[in-house]
Design a protein around this motif. Structure first.
Motif, PDB file in Angstrom:
ATOM      1  N   MET A 247     -26.723  48.939  59.593  1.00 11.84           N
ATOM      2  CA  MET A 247     -27.020  49.987  59.707  1.00 11.84           C
ATOM      3  C   MET A 247     -26.740  50.221  61.273  1.00 11.84           C
ATOM      4  O   MET A 247     -27.621  49.694  62.116  1.00 11.84           O
ATOM      5  N   ASP A 248     -25.822  51.122  61.558  1.00  7.59           N
ATOM      6  CA  ASP A 248     -25.448  51.671  62.985  1.00  7.59           C
ATOM      7  C   ASP A 248     -26.197  52.656  63.601  1.00  7.59           C
ATOM      8  O   ASP A 248     -26.732  53.221  62.919  1.00  7.59           O
ATOM      9  N   ASP A 249     -26.211  52.397  64.935  1.00  3.28           N
ATOM     10  CA  ASP A 249     -27.093  53.530  65.732  1.00  3.28           C
ATOM     11  C   ASP A 249     -28.266  53.697  65.266  1.00  3.28           C
ATOM     12  O   ASP A 249     -28.938  54.871  65.352  1.00  3.28           O
ATOM     13  N   PHE A 250     -29.178  52.721  64.862  1.00  3.78           N
ATOM     14  CA  PHE A 250     -30.417  52.898  64.322  1.00  3.78           C
ATOM     15  C   PHE A 250     -31.384  53.526  65.379  1.00  3.78           C
ATOM     16  O   PHE A 250     -31.382  53.053  66.797  1.00  3.78           O
TER      17      PHE A 250
ATOM     18  N   ALA B  86     -28.231  44.190  69.163  1.00  3.11           N
ATOM     19  CA  ALA B  86     -28.542  45.394  70.217  1.00  3.11           C
ATOM     20  C   ALA B  86     -27.152  45.720  70.679  1.00  3.11           C
ATOM     21  O   ALA B  86     -26.357  44.861  70.906  1.00  3.11           O
ATOM     22  N   GLU B  87     -26.998  47.032  70.752  1.00  5.74           N
ATOM     23  CA  GLU B  87     -25.744  47.518  71.003  1.00  5.74           C
ATOM     24  C   GLU B  87     -25.486  48.135  72.619  1.00  5.74           C
ATOM     25  O   GLU B  87     -26.760  48.441  72.926  1.00  5.74           O
ATOM     26  N   GLY B  88     -24.717  48.197  73.072  1.00  3.92           N
ATOM     27  CA  GLY B  88     -24.644  48.753  74.578  1.00  3.92           C
ATOM     28  C   GLY B  88     -25.258  47.965  75.654  1.00  3.92           C
ATOM     29  O   GLY B  88     -25.979  48.421  76.478  1.00  3.92           O
TER      30      GLY B  88
END
Ligand code: C2E
Ligand code: MG
Ligand code: MG
Length: 547
Positions: free
Chosen positions: A443-446, A500-502
């Protein structure tokens, strides 16, 4: 409501005065002393008038001469003329619609005027709402704005019922018509008291109104209305575009176009239901149109390039997987990032072609490396909400997963939270089928959508990707620290892993390590890189493992 405009053309001042006296309660009246003056007035904008009352014998240019010119210019098709004469001669042949004689009898004059105007109004009536149609709206708006020096206090509004197709399908066409009628009535009776309202086509409505002093919050009620029929309730989801009128010469259709453009540029992320037109929208519109029209050519010419961004295991610091991210190396415009073209392709429905291209390229990359006996990691592909409406695409993806060339779990899929919320039950079956093939759903950009916790409760997926807006608050906002800790713990309790993105700094990394985040993706370790660079990274890792 808006009064209709009548032009009285008569060289006798007394006649004009009598007519004005009879008519000025109900109509807005303009006067000309002879035929030439009448032509001058009509030349400015004949559409602003609903009727001409025309004397025959006048100096400079007589009534027959006026009819001649009106006929030549095609005005008579839309603008009726009543002759003021006891003997209209061959005025009918010349295009006049009716006549009345001097001395004027008020009953006769009013009856003829009403008959003629209502006859012509039929052309201007919408058969569903029985209000104005597009032509009628334009005529009345022209009339209303005619001669107004300052138009800046007015708005043109465009409304689109976004889910009308669904209403029609669920409720049937005749109930659908009823919904259109009710929505029209709601607009007419709305608190902002529009001057003119019309259904101009399908589920599109327009209003001309005075600019509200208190802002546009009243639109919330109009845009989220609910209808009930036979115990069934329909929630309408309506969007609105607003054009603030300017003091320049612009046709009414130009104003409608601008309001519509604003509506099309609407971005529901802001939570509002309306968008106000600004001049940059026109440029954006042109750019978007270029993107759509050049997309297929770009795909055929292999202008789209896949980049891979490694996702690291937080504990070991090794590449655990990667995300495939698309770039457009445009022949003229150079490198374009997906943020600039994906939303446009989503609107136009092309995005599934692109996503299928990505799926094929990723498959090719993995199959080739496996064939050569090289190290591979699972790679995730971004899917758009639109993809789930495309049965063929879903079928093709399942085909690739079933064909057996890829070991289970090598290709995963990222779906954003809001896309997940929007897909329907039959699409969930597909998601389940994809998972049965061993692929994971991330699930992206949660945390950026509206329904984060509902999603955790209801949806089956494997991995949660924390949106970078949270990660960038690490070290800045203690509340975010608490949120991140809790979400990671909660995810683990639900059996989900967390990416964790970014992630950009060592501070981000150590916070995530200390709080048990499983995987890290971000510039701190690597930017998205070209395929051969990513392949080198995997080769390096393989070498180290063997050492
Ligand atoms: P996303 O799926 O959330 O992808 C992550 C985005 O964050 C990527 O932007 C990536 O380059 C960027 N990023 C990664 N690490 C960092 C970092 O440390 N700092 C910052 N500031 N940014 C970082 P990108 O490549 O521009 O993609 C933007 C979005 O476009 C993606 O967001 C995804 O939603 C969409 N997208 C990209 N490729 C595809 C595709 O093939 N199909 C579809 N449907 N959407 C795609
Ligand atoms: Mg993604
Ligand atoms: Mg993301």
């Amino acid at each position: 409501m808006v009064k209709q405009n009548i032009l009285i053309v008569d060289d006798s001042e007394i006649s004009r005065e009598i007519l004005v006296h009879m008519l000025d309660d109900e109509f807005t009246l303009y006067q000309a002393e002879n035929g030439q003056q009448a032509i001058d007035i009509l030349s400015e904008n004949y559409k602003a008038f609903q009727l001409v009352l025309l004397d025959i014998h006048m100096p400079v240019l007589d009534g027959y001469g006026v009819l001649e010119i009106m006929k030549q210019r095609g005005w008579l098709k839309e603008l009726p003329v009543i002759m003021i004469s006891s003997d209209p001669g061959d005025a009918y042949k010349r295009g006049a619609t009716d006549f009345f004689a001097k001395p004027f009898e008020e009953d006769v004059v009013l009856a003829r005027i009403h008959n003629i105007i209502s006859l012509y109004n039929r052309y201007y009536t919408d058969n569903v709402t029985e209000g104005l149609n597009r032509k009628g709206f334009i005529r009345k708006a022209e009339s209303f704005l005619h001669g107004k020096k300052d138009k800046t206090g007015y708005d043109m509004m465009f409304f689109d019922i976004k889910n009308f197709k669904a209403v029609n399908e669920l409720a049937g066409i005749s109930n659908g018509d009823q919904v259109l009628r009710t929505f029209y009535q709601d607009l007419c009776n709305a608190s902002f008291m529009p001057l003119l309202v019309a259904r101009i086509e399908a589920d599109h409505f327009v209003c001309l109104s005075r600019q509200p002093e208190e802002g546009y919050d009243f639109l919330d009620d109009i845009c989220h209305c609910r209808y009930e029929k036979n115990g069934k309730a329909f929630l309408l989801y309506v969007q609105c575009g607003i054009y603030h009128l300017e003091n320049k010469n612009m046709a009414i259709s130009g104003m409608i176009d601008r309001a519509r453009l604003a509506e099309e540029m609407h971005n529901s992320e802001y939570g509002r239901m309306y968008t106000i037109y600004n001049h940059t929208m026109k440029n954006v519109y042109i750019e978007n149109a270029e993107i759509s029209s050049e997309f297929m050519r770009g795909l055929e010419h292999e202008e789209f390039k896949l980049y891979y961004q490694p996702i690291m295991d937080t504990k070991t610091g090794k590449i655990a997987s990667a995300e495939a991210l698309i770039r457009w190396n445009h022949a003229e415009k150079g490198m374009i990032s997906p943020g600039a073209f994906i939303p446009v392709l989503e609107k136009d429905g092309y995005v599934s072609n692109l996503d299928m291209y990505v799926v094929r390229k990723v498959r090719e990359f993995l199959v080739n490396r496996l064939a050569e006996g090289n190290l591979t990691v699972p790679i995730s592909v971004n899917l758009s909400r639109i993809d789930f409406y495309d049965e063929q695409m879903m079928h093709n993806i399942l085909g690739i997963l079933h064909e057996g060339k890829l070991p289970a779990g090598k290709m995963n899929f990222e779906i954003t939270e809001s896309a997940y919320a929007a897909i329907e039950e039959d699409s969930n079956v597909i998601v389940d089928e994809i998972r049965r093939c061993g692929s994971k759903i991330l699930m992206d950009d949660f945390g950026t959508g509206y329904s984060s916790f509902g999603m955790l409760q209801d949806c089956d997926f494997d991995t949660l990707k924390l949106d970078m807006s949270f990660i960038h608050q690490i070290g800045k906002n203690p509340r975010t620290h608490s949120i991140l800790r809790s979400v990671i713990e909660l995810s683990h309790e639900l059996g989900l892993t967390v990416v964790a993105e970014g992630v950009e700094t060592s501070e981000h990394v150590s916070f995530l390590q200390q709080n048990g985040c499983d995987f890290i993706q971000g510039y701190y370790y690597s930017r998205p890189v070209e395929e051969h660079v990513f392949a080198d990274m995997l080769d390096q890792q393989e070498k180290q493992l063997k050492m």
